[in-house]
Design an enzyme around this catalytic site. Sequence first.
Site, PDB file in Angstrom:
ATOM      1  N   SER A  68       2.015   1.016   9.650  1.00  0.00           N
ATOM      2  CA  SER A  68       3.228   0.397  10.182  1.00  0.00           C
ATOM      3  C   SER A  68       3.405  -1.022   9.661  1.00  0.00           C
ATOM      4  O   SER A  68       4.536  -1.457   9.408  1.00  0.00           O
ATOM      5  CB  SER A  68       3.232   0.422  11.707  1.00  0.00           C
ATOM      6  OG  SER A  68       2.217  -0.389  12.241  1.00  0.00           O
ATOM      7  N   THR A  69       2.312  -1.742   9.460  1.00  0.00           N
ATOM      8  CA  THR A  69       2.445  -3.094   8.908  1.00  0.00           C
ATOM      9  C   THR A  69       2.913  -3.037   7.458  1.00  0.00           C
ATOM     10  O   THR A  69       3.685  -3.882   7.019  1.00  0.00           O
ATOM     11  CB  THR A  69       1.134  -3.902   9.001  1.00  0.00           C
ATOM     12  OG1 THR A  69       0.122  -3.325   8.185  1.00  0.00           O
ATOM     13  CG2 THR A  69       0.659  -4.030  10.437  1.00  0.00           C
ATOM     14  N   LYS A  70       2.451  -2.045   6.722  1.00  0.00           N
ATOM     15  CA  LYS A  70       2.871  -1.924   5.322  1.00  0.00           C
ATOM     16  C   LYS A  70       4.321  -1.454   5.217  1.00  0.00           C
ATOM     17  O   LYS A  70       5.051  -1.866   4.315  1.00  0.00           O
ATOM     18  CB  LYS A  70       1.928  -1.003   4.543  1.00  0.00           C
ATOM     19  CG  LYS A  70       0.497  -1.553   4.459  1.00  0.00           C
ATOM     20  CD  LYS A  70       0.489  -2.977   3.926  1.00  0.00           C
ATOM     21  CE  LYS A  70      -0.900  -3.579   3.938  1.00  0.00           C
ATOM     22  NZ  LYS A  70      -0.933  -4.937   3.396  1.00  0.00           N
ATOM     23  N   ILE A  78      -8.139   2.893  -2.008  1.00  0.00           N
ATOM     24  CA  ILE A  78      -9.224   2.262  -2.753  1.00  0.00           C
ATOM     25  C   ILE A  78     -10.487   2.494  -1.943  1.00  0.00           C
ATOM     26  O   ILE A  78     -10.558   2.108  -0.771  1.00  0.00           O
ATOM     27  CB  ILE A  78      -8.964   0.763  -2.969  1.00  0.00           C
ATOM     28  CG1 ILE A  78      -7.681   0.587  -3.811  1.00  0.00           C
ATOM     29  CG2 ILE A  78     -10.164   0.088  -3.633  1.00  0.00           C
ATOM     30  CD1 ILE A  78      -7.213  -0.843  -3.927  1.00  0.00           C
ATOM     31  N   GLY A 131      -2.690   2.895  -4.049  1.00  0.00           N
ATOM     32  CA  GLY A 131      -3.199   4.048  -3.318  1.00  0.00           C
ATOM     33  C   GLY A 131      -4.503   3.705  -2.626  1.00  0.00           C
ATOM     34  O   GLY A 131      -4.872   2.546  -2.488  1.00  0.00           O
ATOM     35  N   SER A 147       0.840  -1.188   0.000  1.00  0.00           N
ATOM     36  CA  SER A 147       0.000   0.000   0.000  1.00  0.00           C
ATOM     37  C   SER A 147       0.879   1.242   0.000  1.00  0.00           C
ATOM     38  O   SER A 147       1.985   1.228   0.539  1.00  0.00           O
ATOM     39  CB  SER A 147      -0.886  -0.010   1.249  1.00  0.00           C
ATOM     40  OG  SER A 147      -1.550   1.225   1.404  1.00  0.00           O
ATOM     41  N   THR A 196     -13.526   1.825  -0.326  1.00  0.00           N
ATOM     42  CA  THR A 196     -14.318   0.674   0.101  1.00  0.00           C
ATOM     43  C   THR A 196     -15.430   1.170   1.015  1.00  0.00           C
ATOM     44  O   THR A 196     -15.427   2.330   1.444  1.00  0.00           O
ATOM     45  CB  THR A 196     -13.443  -0.323   0.889  1.00  0.00           C
ATOM     46  OG1 THR A 196     -12.955   0.341   2.065  1.00  0.00           O
ATOM     47  CG2 THR A 196     -12.272  -0.823   0.049  1.00  0.00           C
ATOM     48  N   TYR A 235      -2.087   0.106  10.532  1.00  0.00           N
ATOM     49  CA  TYR A 235      -2.074  -0.407   9.155  1.00  0.00           C
ATOM     50  C   TYR A 235      -0.819   0.064   8.429  1.00  0.00           C
ATOM     51  O   TYR A 235      -0.121  -0.733   7.802  1.00  0.00           O
ATOM     52  CB  TYR A 235      -3.328   0.075   8.427  1.00  0.00           C
ATOM     53  CG  TYR A 235      -3.402  -0.323   6.978  1.00  0.00           C
ATOM     54  CD1 TYR A 235      -3.797  -1.604   6.611  1.00  0.00           C
ATOM     55  CD2 TYR A 235      -3.089   0.582   5.968  1.00  0.00           C
ATOM     56  CE1 TYR A 235      -3.876  -1.974   5.282  1.00  0.00           C
ATOM     57  CE2 TYR A 235      -3.171   0.224   4.641  1.00  0.00           C
ATOM     58  CZ  TYR A 235      -3.562  -1.057   4.303  1.00  0.00           C
ATOM     59  OH  TYR A 235      -3.629  -1.416   2.975  1.00  0.00           O
TER      60      TYR A 235
END
Length: 112
Positions: free
Chosen positions: A64-66, A97, A95, A49, A99, A62
């Site tokens: 930090s995980t990416k 999305i 980028g 991402s 949702t 989120y």
Amino acid sequence: SSGINAEYGQSASFNERVFKINVLSFIELTRLFMPVLEESSGQIHVTSSMSGILPFFRAGLYSSTKHALNGFYKSLQQELMLKKSPVTVTIFSFGIILTKELEVLIAHEMKE
């Protein structure tokens, strides 16, 4: 992916679950399939991402995980190149999305 709307006050077990889903599962699958990838001159395609490059609001966990995912696979790519492995690594960083979950988050932010 998990943890997109996770604020900083989440429990340790929630944070751990998000890292298991977004990072550790990728690393484990790579470890398991690396022998086959080496034998077949395979390719690793990673879905990441843009928030792993440029974080955005209310997505610290989120993001930090990416960042972790990008760091792992960029390092792996260098290691594979150094040992002249036939395995290649490509990281796709998408980028935002739109949702339903993101629509709800945006609508909530607009009300505040």
